[in-house]
Design a protein around this motif. Structure first.
Motif, short mmCIF file in Angstrom:
data_model
loop_
_atom_site.label_atom_id
_atom_site.label_comp_id
_atom_site.label_asym_id
_atom_site.label_seq_id
_atom_site.Cartn_x
_atom_site.Cartn_y
_atom_site.Cartn_z
N THR A 2 1.30 -1.31 0.36
CA THR A 2 0.38 -0.10 0.41
C THR A 2 1.36 1.26 -0.20
O THR A 2 2.27 1.48 0.13
N THR A 3 0.32 2.49 -0.22
CA THR A 3 1.50 4.16 -0.45
C THR A 3 0.53 4.27 1.04
O THR A 3 -0.73 4.73 0.87
N LEU A 4 1.61 5.00 1.60
CA LEU A 4 0.81 5.59 2.49
C LEU A 4 0.70 7.42 1.96
O LEU A 4 1.46 7.76 1.49
N PRO A 5 -0.37 7.87 2.59
CA PRO A 5 0.02 9.48 1.99
C PRO A 5 0.50 10.37 2.79
O PRO A 5 0.70 9.63 4.36
N ILE A 6 1.18 11.15 2.02
CA ILE A 6 2.36 11.81 3.05
C ILE A 6 1.27 13.52 3.67
O ILE A 6 0.91 14.39 2.48
N ILE A 7 1.25 12.99 4.88
CA ILE A 7 0.25 14.87 5.23
C ILE A 7 0.90 15.68 6.09
O ILE A 7 2.14 15.94 6.19
N GLU A 8 1.41 16.68 4.84
CA GLU A 8 2.45 18.35 4.73
C GLU A 8 2.70 18.47 6.41
O GLU A 8 3.32 18.62 6.55
N ASP A 9 1.51 19.17 7.01
CA ASP A 9 1.26 19.52 8.24
C ASP A 9 0.96 18.53 9.52
O ASP A 9 1.40 18.95 10.34
N GLY A 43 11.41 -3.67 10.82
CA GLY A 43 11.72 -5.29 10.61
C GLY A 43 11.11 -5.48 9.23
O GLY A 43 11.62 -5.50 8.04
N LEU A 44 10.27 -5.45 8.61
CA LEU A 44 9.04 -5.85 8.06
C LEU A 44 9.49 -4.68 6.66
O LEU A 44 8.56 -4.59 5.55
N LEU A 45 9.29 -3.87 7.24
CA LEU A 45 9.22 -2.24 6.07
C LEU A 45 10.98 -2.50 5.79
O LEU A 45 11.06 -2.00 4.17
N LEU A 46 12.28 -2.89 6.08
CA LEU A 46 13.38 -2.80 5.91
C LEU A 46 13.59 -3.82 5.59
O LEU A 46 15.23 -3.90 4.83
N GLY A 47 12.96 -5.43 6.51
CA GLY A 47 14.32 -6.10 6.14
C GLY A 47 14.57 -6.44 7.32
O GLY A 47 14.99 -5.39 8.10
N THR A 48 15.51 -7.46 7.86
CA THR A 48 15.89 -8.31 9.09
C THR A 48 17.16 -8.69 8.92
O THR A 48 17.61 -9.54 9.55
N GLY A 84 7.77 4.72 -1.13
CA GLY A 84 6.82 3.96 -2.53
C GLY A 84 6.28 3.07 -1.61
O GLY A 84 5.37 3.86 -0.40
N GLU A 85 5.50 1.92 -1.54
CA GLU A 85 4.51 0.75 -1.58
C GLU A 85 5.56 0.23 -0.40
O GLU A 85 6.70 -0.05 0.30
N VAL A 86 4.56 0.41 0.78
CA VAL A 86 4.17 -0.17 1.77
C VAL A 86 4.43 -1.45 2.22
O VAL A 86 3.38 -1.89 1.72
N PRO A 87 4.57 -2.43 2.94
CA PRO A 87 4.17 -3.86 2.77
C PRO A 87 2.81 -3.30 4.24
O PRO A 87 2.80 -3.23 5.03
N GLN A 88 2.33 -4.22 3.42
CA GLN A 88 0.28 -4.38 4.36
C GLN A 88 0.28 -4.67 5.82
O GLN A 88 0.62 -3.92 6.96
#
Length: 395
Positions: A2-9, A43-48, A84-88
């Protein structure tokens, strides 16, 4: 994915990315980062694999021990991954997780770095002395050695301490629950990498050792403290509990918050000198039973966090990954900027209004929450989360 929204404020956007430790439904605690209202498993985002195995640990200590260059590298990798896309399965809503004490606290020192706080207490306790500061105060960061095992994460109940006290009307000491239970609104600094025994950390090098910053409430039993602290200083009046926020804001995220400390006169000794002693422009808020009662400004602090760490180690004392040192009460020049209730109510003589009631010190059932924000990149602000504790009856 999934792609997370980037909320500027957002107070917890890409300019912040504080670290914490979480679990879900009783699972083993793991290292995470916060983006907006999401907790993201690192760990799930970057690997372990390889050096990333530290993200499967139940505290931040193994990651912090990897050192400053690694902290910079991981922060850049997180920012890139979140664009980018992030593991759900790496994503959790903040409300769905349990947050834990983020570090295994190795040791703990508390300082007394606010000139306004030290002066106010001097006027309270030594009203006949023309100088409210003790003679050593502007020559060194005064501190005391605390009890690391009593540092707890936000949300933990605080049992009212018992101990000896001797009031003005008491012929001899009495024992019982503290009747003058107080807070101290502070920042805590977490040592990522320490120094060997017999060596020291130079003030100019402190940033290479400071991993991050938390909110810190040094609960204080003023009646117990007043009876015990001469001549050796605080002990049981402080050692029963201190609360920290669960999110560790990296010092790397606070570069836009750096400000100069007030002019330090007289000139400090060489080991405390810096080309530009830096403080932090952090605005705190103290909420008592849902009502804001004071807003302490960290920018008013006299001693730099770097000077505090340099002073801690100048005698050759070792520091270790996970050591915490706190700033002491943060107070500004105005009454509504005092970071402890003993100051805010002037020793109990000037009660404050809390939800329509006159209050001085903490009663059972009271809840206190610290929050804070600081300048971030591009004119935004970053948040520190909450540091909350509720007073439970003495046992």
């Amino acid at each position: 994915m999934t792609t997370l929204p980037i909320i500027e404020d957002s107070l917890f956007g890409l300019d912040n990315l504080p670290y914490g430790v979480y679990s879900v439904d009783g699972s083993a605690p793991r290292v995470a980062v916060r983006l907006h209202d999401h907790v993201i498993d690192l760990g799930l985002l970057l690997g372990t694999e390889g050096d990333n195995d530290v993200f499967a640990a139940p505290t931040l200590n193994p990651f912090m021990a990897q050192g400053h260059a690694r902290w910079v590298e991981v922060r850049a990798a997180i920012r890139e991954a979140l664009r980018g896309e992030v593991p759900q399965d790496a994503l959790h809503r903040l409300d769905d997780v349990t947050l834990h004490l983020p570090v295994e606290v190795s040791d703990y020192v508390d300082f007394y770095a606010s000139e306004h706080h030290a002066s106010n207490l001097g006027r309270l306790f030594r009203p006949d002395n023309p100088d409210p500061l003790m003679p050593n105060w502007k020559h060194l960061p005064v501190g005391y050695h605390g009890r690391s095992a009593s540092i707890v994460v936000s949300g933990t109940g605080i049992v009212r301490p018992q101990g000896q006290r001797k009031g003005p009307a008491d012929e001899k000491p009495v024992f019982g629950p503290s009747t003058r239970l107080d807070i101290e609104a502070e920042l805590g600094f977490i040592v990522g990498t320490g120094n060997a025994m017999g060596s020291s950390i130079a003030a100019e090098d402190a940033e290479q050792h400071i991993f991050g910053v938390v909110l810190f409430n040094d609960w204080s039993a003023r009646d117990i403290q007043a009876w015990e602290y001469v001549p050796l200083g605080p002990n049981l009046g402080k050692s029963f509990a201190s609360t920290i926020s669960p999110w560790v804001v990296p010092l790397l995220a606070l570069q836009e918050a750096k400000v100069s400390v007030p002019d330090q006169e007289p000139e400090v000794l060489p080991y405390l000198q810096m080309r530009q002693p830096w403080g932090l422009d952090v605005d705190l808020e103290v909420v008592w039973n849902g009502e804001t009662v004071t807003r302490p400004p960290y920018a008013a602090m006299y001693w730099s966090p770097a000077q505090m760490l340099a002073h801690t180690t100048v005698n050759g004392a070792p520091t270790r990954t996970g050591d915490v040192y706190a700033s002491g009460t943060i107070s500004g020049p105005e009454k509504n900027q005092r970071g402890a209730f003993i100051e805010l109510t002037w020793g109990g003589k000037e009660p404050v209004q809390v939800n329509g009631e006159e209050r001085t010190f903490l009663e059972d059932g009271d809840q206190v929450t610290l929050t804070a924000t600081a300048p971030g990149a591009n004119g935004g602000r970053i948040g520190f989360g909450e540091c909350t504790g509720r007073i439970l009856p003495a046992r």
